[in-house]
Motif scaffolding. Sequence first.
Motif, PDB file in Angstrom:
ATOM      1  N   LYS A 110       0.828  -1.124   0.022  1.00  0.00           N
ATOM      2  CA  LYS A 110      -0.028  -0.088   0.095  1.00  0.00           C
ATOM      3  C   LYS A 110       0.963   1.333  -0.011  1.00  0.00           C
ATOM      4  N   MET A 147      -4.978   6.444  -0.920  1.00  0.00           N
ATOM      5  CA  MET A 147      -4.385   5.162  -0.932  1.00  0.00           C
ATOM      6  C   MET A 147      -4.299   4.508  -2.385  1.00  0.00           C
ATOM      7  N   ILE A 149      -3.866   0.465  -3.139  1.00  0.00           N
ATOM      8  CA  ILE A 149      -3.561  -0.699  -2.586  1.00  0.00           C
ATOM      9  C   ILE A 149      -3.197  -1.783  -3.298  1.00  0.00           C
ATOM     10  N   HIS A 165     -14.062  -3.309   9.054  1.00  0.00           N
ATOM     11  CA  HIS A 165     -13.963  -2.317   9.630  1.00  0.00           C
ATOM     12  C   HIS A 165     -14.914  -1.333   9.202  1.00  0.00           C
ATOM     13  N   ASP A 167     -14.216   3.091   8.348  1.00  0.00           N
ATOM     14  CA  ASP A 167     -13.027   3.997   8.176  1.00  0.00           C
ATOM     15  C   ASP A 167     -13.294   5.170   9.156  1.00  0.00           C
ATOM     16  N   TRP A 183     -13.491   4.473  -4.455  1.00  0.00           N
ATOM     17  CA  TRP A 183     -12.553   3.182  -4.342  1.00  0.00           C
ATOM     18  C   TRP A 183     -12.720   2.640  -5.808  1.00  0.00           C
ATOM     19  N   SER A 256     -11.894  -6.932   3.102  1.00  0.00           N
ATOM     20  CA  SER A 256     -11.631  -7.265   1.715  1.00  0.00           C
ATOM     21  C   SER A 256     -11.226  -8.954   1.944  1.00  0.00           C
TER      22      SER A 256
HETATM   23  O1  LIG Z   1      -8.561  -2.491  -0.958  1.00  0.00           O
HETATM   24  C1  LIG Z   1      -8.889  -3.179   0.150  1.00  0.00           C
HETATM   25  O2  LIG Z   1      -8.868  -4.256   0.106  1.00  0.00           O
HETATM   26  C2  LIG Z   1      -9.501  -2.657   1.322  1.00  0.00           C
HETATM   27  C3  LIG Z   1      -9.161  -1.345   1.604  1.00  0.00           C
HETATM   28  C4  LIG Z   1      -9.746  -0.551   2.826  1.00  0.00           C
HETATM   29  O3  LIG Z   1     -10.897  -0.855   3.253  1.00  0.00           O
HETATM   30  C5  LIG Z   1      -9.014   0.256   3.750  1.00  0.00           C
HETATM   31  O4  LIG Z   1      -7.782   0.444   3.469  1.00  0.00           O
HETATM   32  O5  LIG Z   1      -9.556   1.152   4.745  1.00  0.00           O
END
Ligand SMILES: O=C(O)CCC(=O)C(=O)O
Length: 331
Positions: A110, A147, A149, A165, A167, A183, A256
Amino acid sequence: MADRLQTILGHIANRDRITCQGHPVSGHASTYRYTLEKSKRKLTDEQRKFYEENGFLVIKNLVDKSDLEKYRQRFEQICRQEVKVPGMTIMRDVSIVKSEFVPDQKAVTKIQTWHTDDVLWEYCCHPKIVDYVECFLGEDVLAMHTMLINKPPDPGKLSSRHPMHQDLYYFSFRPVDRIVCAWTAMEKINRDNGCLVVLPGTHKGELLQHDYPEWEGGVNKMYHGVRDYNPNMPRVHLEMEAGDTVFFHPLLIHGSGANRTKGFRKAISCHYCTGHCNFVNLKGTLQQTIEDEVLELAEKRTGIPKDQIRYEDIWKFRSRVVKGKASFHDD
Ligand SMILES: O=C(O)CCC(=O)C(=O)O
């Protein structure tokens, strides 16, 4: 609940447009809380009600492949250390973090806080994304958290999962309903390579207690999950094509799955907030754990004692104006 899940699955399965038949329909604008009146210009009634009811909305094919390719190339340049981005954080998977340093994307899971990089910043300002973001926030838009990822192939320990979770747990800015995440899938993302999983409707609930999950294979740094998460709650896997974008509310419970393929799974995201946001004190709240952890890391990186760093200032540092005015920016 079964009906609602059925509706949501229909929404995900539809390749061309969002469908959400079967949702309660209210003709009164006053019943809308999560979308603004001006969103009528952009969102269909169905889309608007879908977000209100479920806390997320997938827009198919929003970002062009050529743009995604630009972001991918920039990510690779950053990994090869050809480009340095001031203030950016590079993270590695818990399973490779202790191995030898390799300047290659395979070692990076990331990158975040890259709002000072002009190429990646184009994503945050992407007109098609910002048009939707304004439906939730209004015309004054700040990017708060950036971000990219690069979910690695799972080493067999399921450490590539992201625990469920909310955010908002990480954020000290408010109001909560004027925050939204965009996203975007940078390639086809499905259950094999670890798509997003969401719990529809959870944006209407409270912020819950989070902890590091007790996973045998280890957990990545800062990957806290909802404590006592009930895996039997109805959930939806968001399988997406490259360019598809999901907008979601910061209280929506999501995570995820593991990446069971041999390739890296890429997504790019930005959390936006209204320019009229305010900051709240997290001391003594259930968010204090994450504040403490972030401040400790900031102390390690900067050498500034953590009791002299304000969490609010970290978020201000990570933010940049996308359009309009912001209460704490001069630009
Ligand atoms: O892209 C992902 O796998 C989840 C990313 C995510 O939920 C986060 O970084 O808060």
